[in-house]
Design a protein around this motif. Structure first.
Motif, mmCIF file in Angstrom:
data_model
loop_
_atom_site.group_PDB
_atom_site.id
_atom_site.type_symbol
_atom_site.label_atom_id
_atom_site.label_comp_id
_atom_site.label_asym_id
_atom_site.label_seq_id
_atom_site.Cartn_x
_atom_site.Cartn_y
_atom_site.Cartn_z
ATOM 1 N N TRP B 80 -0.656 -5.238 -8.809
ATOM 2 C CA TRP B 80 0.033 -4.385 -9.783
ATOM 3 C C TRP B 80 -0.906 -3.303 -10.314
ATOM 4 C CZ3 TRP B 80 4.909 -3.718 -9.863
ATOM 5 C CH2 TRP B 80 5.820 -4.769 -9.634
ATOM 6 N N PHE B 83 -0.923 -0.605 -7.861
ATOM 7 C CA PHE B 83 0.345 0.118 -7.970
ATOM 8 C C PHE B 83 0.319 1.107 -9.136
ATOM 9 C CE2 PHE B 83 4.542 0.261 -10.087
ATOM 10 C CZ PHE B 83 5.244 0.978 -9.127
ATOM 11 N N LYS B 87 0.353 4.712 -7.631
ATOM 12 C CA LYS B 87 1.721 5.243 -7.580
ATOM 13 C C LYS B 87 2.183 5.819 -8.914
ATOM 14 C CE LYS B 87 2.277 3.671 -3.338
ATOM 15 N NZ LYS B 87 2.400 4.580 -2.187
ATOM 16 N N LEU B 88 1.712 5.261 -10.005
ATOM 17 C CA LEU B 88 2.215 5.734 -11.296
ATOM 18 C C LEU B 88 1.177 6.514 -12.098
ATOM 19 C CD1 LEU B 88 4.569 2.889 -12.608
ATOM 20 C CD2 LEU B 88 4.979 4.615 -10.873
ATOM 21 N N ASP B 89 0.071 6.877 -11.465
ATOM 22 C CA ASP B 89 -0.923 7.730 -12.112
ATOM 23 C C ASP B 89 -1.500 7.180 -13.407
ATOM 24 O OD1 ASP B 89 -0.786 9.755 -10.149
ATOM 25 O OD2 ASP B 89 1.092 10.449 -11.039
ATOM 26 N N PHE B 90 -1.597 5.873 -13.495
ATOM 27 C CA PHE B 90 -2.330 5.308 -14.619
ATOM 28 C C PHE B 90 -3.815 5.505 -14.317
ATOM 29 C CE2 PHE B 90 0.250 2.315 -17.373
ATOM 30 C CZ PHE B 90 1.487 2.746 -16.944
ATOM 31 N N SER B 91 -4.638 5.571 -15.371
ATOM 32 C CA SER B 91 -6.063 5.614 -15.100
ATOM 33 C C SER B 91 -6.577 4.176 -15.056
ATOM 34 C CB SER B 91 -6.794 6.443 -16.142
ATOM 35 O OG SER B 91 -6.776 5.794 -17.371
ATOM 36 N N GLU B 94 -6.370 1.855 -18.072
ATOM 37 C CA GLU B 94 -5.121 1.661 -18.816
ATOM 38 C C GLU B 94 -4.279 0.521 -18.242
ATOM 39 O OE1 GLU B 94 -3.380 5.958 -20.130
ATOM 40 O OE2 GLU B 94 -3.439 5.567 -17.992
ATOM 41 N N VAL B 98 -0.784 -3.905 -18.972
ATOM 42 C CA VAL B 98 0.515 -3.925 -18.295
ATOM 43 C C VAL B 98 0.503 -4.920 -17.134
ATOM 44 C CG1 VAL B 98 2.280 -2.543 -17.171
ATOM 45 C CG2 VAL B 98 0.880 -1.521 -18.941
ATOM 46 N N LEU B 102 2.935 -7.981 -15.851
ATOM 47 C CA LEU B 102 3.581 -7.958 -14.537
ATOM 48 C C LEU B 102 3.202 -9.157 -13.675
ATOM 49 C CD1 LEU B 102 3.222 -4.139 -13.882
ATOM 50 C CD2 LEU B 102 5.390 -5.382 -13.927
ATOM 51 N N LEU B 110 8.905 -9.972 -3.893
ATOM 52 C CA LEU B 110 8.387 -8.827 -4.636
ATOM 53 C C LEU B 110 6.913 -8.605 -4.331
ATOM 54 C CD1 LEU B 110 8.623 -6.642 -6.844
ATOM 55 C CD2 LEU B 110 8.177 -8.421 -8.533
ATOM 56 N N GLN B 113 6.301 -7.471 -0.644
ATOM 57 C CA GLN B 113 6.736 -6.099 -0.389
ATOM 58 C C GLN B 113 5.849 -5.100 -1.123
ATOM 59 O OE1 GLN B 113 8.651 -6.838 2.314
ATOM 60 N NE2 GLN B 113 9.899 -5.096 1.676
ATOM 61 N N LEU B 114 5.407 -5.487 -2.299
ATOM 62 C CA LEU B 114 4.508 -4.623 -3.052
ATOM 63 C C LEU B 114 3.214 -4.429 -2.262
ATOM 64 C CD1 LEU B 114 3.989 -3.142 -5.764
ATOM 65 C CD2 LEU B 114 3.035 -5.296 -6.623
ATOM 66 N N LYS B 116 2.750 -4.666 0.894
ATOM 67 C CA LYS B 116 3.051 -3.799 2.037
ATOM 68 C C LYS B 116 3.178 -2.338 1.611
ATOM 69 C CE LYS B 116 6.709 -3.585 5.582
ATOM 70 N NZ LYS B 116 8.032 -4.203 5.862
ATOM 71 N N HIS B 117 3.914 -2.125 0.535
ATOM 72 C CA HIS B 117 4.149 -0.777 0.011
ATOM 73 C C HIS B 117 2.827 -0.085 -0.316
ATOM 74 C CE1 HIS B 117 6.095 2.446 -2.213
ATOM 75 N NE2 HIS B 117 5.619 2.046 -3.375
#
Lengths: 218, 218
Positions: B80, B83, B87-91, B94, B98, B102, B110, B113-114, B116-117
């Motif tokens: 996570w 990810f 993908k979400l531009d967290f530094s 940060e 979260v 998660l 989940l 697949q994550l 793999k993604h």
DNA sequence: ATTAAAATTTAGACAAAGCTAAATATTTGT
DNA sequence: ACAAATATTTAGCTTTGTCTAAATTTTAAT
């Protein structure tokens, strides 16, 4: 809000169909698969917290504040559903349970960035609209394909006729639940229509169009 | 496993540094920001469940089964984190809070697949290795840049000298915590080295290289 | 080897969220 | 309008995870 409180808020919201309707203790209990007495306890608490309006024996509704919370949960749930389908190759009917967990994650930045990452989607994989950050969103309605005006698109959510021949037809034409269908043209004379589905354009008879439900936003 | 149980398992795992070490009740309490008496209660329960070995007054360790759970949590946490950053531009700094939430989401699909993604990443944004589905993973160690052999890469995780001039130098050369650095070549004579960082190749003096910590996997 | 200090456990209480059974309101059928 | 059926609430109990205070064990210092 605790996990449990959030679940109750969502249940009250959904039972009220998004309108700010008063719903009964029993209805909430059934929806939540719990006992009415447990619901009474919880709605009292939600009432004290300013989330719900509760009058004994008269049912419960959400306050403005409660509705905000509900909408934020719905927004998160649907964004995660989009993520699961579009990015992680889940099928449209596998996402609910996981999204049910993901919607409780607390991080404003997470939701905003997820929204952006997904390209600010308007609807989830079931065709239901995704509330904006501020809580605005269009209503979705279910209509038969033949009732949908030219130029509008919707997501295939069900069939009226579920006989094997019809299902076989859908299968052969690669029309599946969850697919987005755009109405290109309609023939007045026989009610047949042209639709676009996954880059393909196909012509469909009236019999088919009157047995396929789509979800569209107004 | 409940959320709380999972948190205790992770705490025991981390205090034992991944080895199967026995850790004290007090240590767990401090890590979890809770009271030692609460820890006693919980480790008894974990012991009954076959997750931990607990001897009163002697501390607690994880069973094989407990370690499996811990590794699965670590795997989820780090995936996570990747990810969020990629993908979400967290530094890189940060993501922890979260990911902490998660990691408790329950869905094998989940996680697979994550993974793999994300392209089956080997390390998280802090340079810590991500356990495989089966729980295998390499250890990470922190080393000064000058100690790293040619051809190996690591993630910048800290500085030895934190004086303003040094930090200013890093800033000017766009070297930041979280960056991946690859050692291209080393000059025996003066200890200076060539590194590759974010597509750029730069030459760095010995003074710099002996003050920058990287995390590498063995 | 004692004893003081520190660590750990036990006992008893509490809040959250749920349940059952009994009590009370409300609604409905006649 | 009233009794029966239904819906809802109340009261009291359970479990989970936490806490405080007291008791006990272990460790450390002289």
């Amino acid at each position: 809000m605790t996990l449990s409180e959030e679940d109750y808020i969502k249940a009250i919201y959904h039972l009220g169909k998004g309108e700010n309707t008063t719903v009964s203790t029993n209805a909430v209990a059934e929806q939540m698969e719990t006992k009415p007495s447990s619901v009474t306890d919880m709605v009292k608490k939600l009432s004290e917290k300013g989330v719900a309006n509760y009058k004994p024996y008269k049912g419960v509704s959400l306050t403005e504040y409660g509705q905000k919370i509900a909408l934020s949960l719905v927004r998160k749930h649907r964004l995660w559903e989009v993520f699961l389908v579009e990015k992680l190759d889940f099928s449209w009917d596998e996402v609910h349970e996981v999204a049910e967990q993901l919607e409780h994650i607390k991080s404003e930045k997470l939701v905003d960035q997820l929204d952006k990452h997904l390209g600010f989607p308007q609807v989830d994989p079931h065709g239901d609209p995704i509330p904006s950050k501020k809580g605005e969103f269009k209503k979705a309605i279910k209509k038969l394909l033949n009732e949908i005006p030219i130029g509008k698109s919707g997501i295939c959510v069900g069939v009226k006729d579920s006989s094997p021949p019809f299902l076989k037809f859908l299968d052969k034409n690669k029309i599946a639940l969850g697919d987005t269908i755009l109405v290109l043209d309609k023939e007045e004379f026989d009610g047949s229509i042209d639709i676009q589905i996954k880059e393909r354009t196909i012509h469909i008879s009236s019999q088919i169009a009157t047995n396929l439900y789509l979800k569209i936003t107004e």
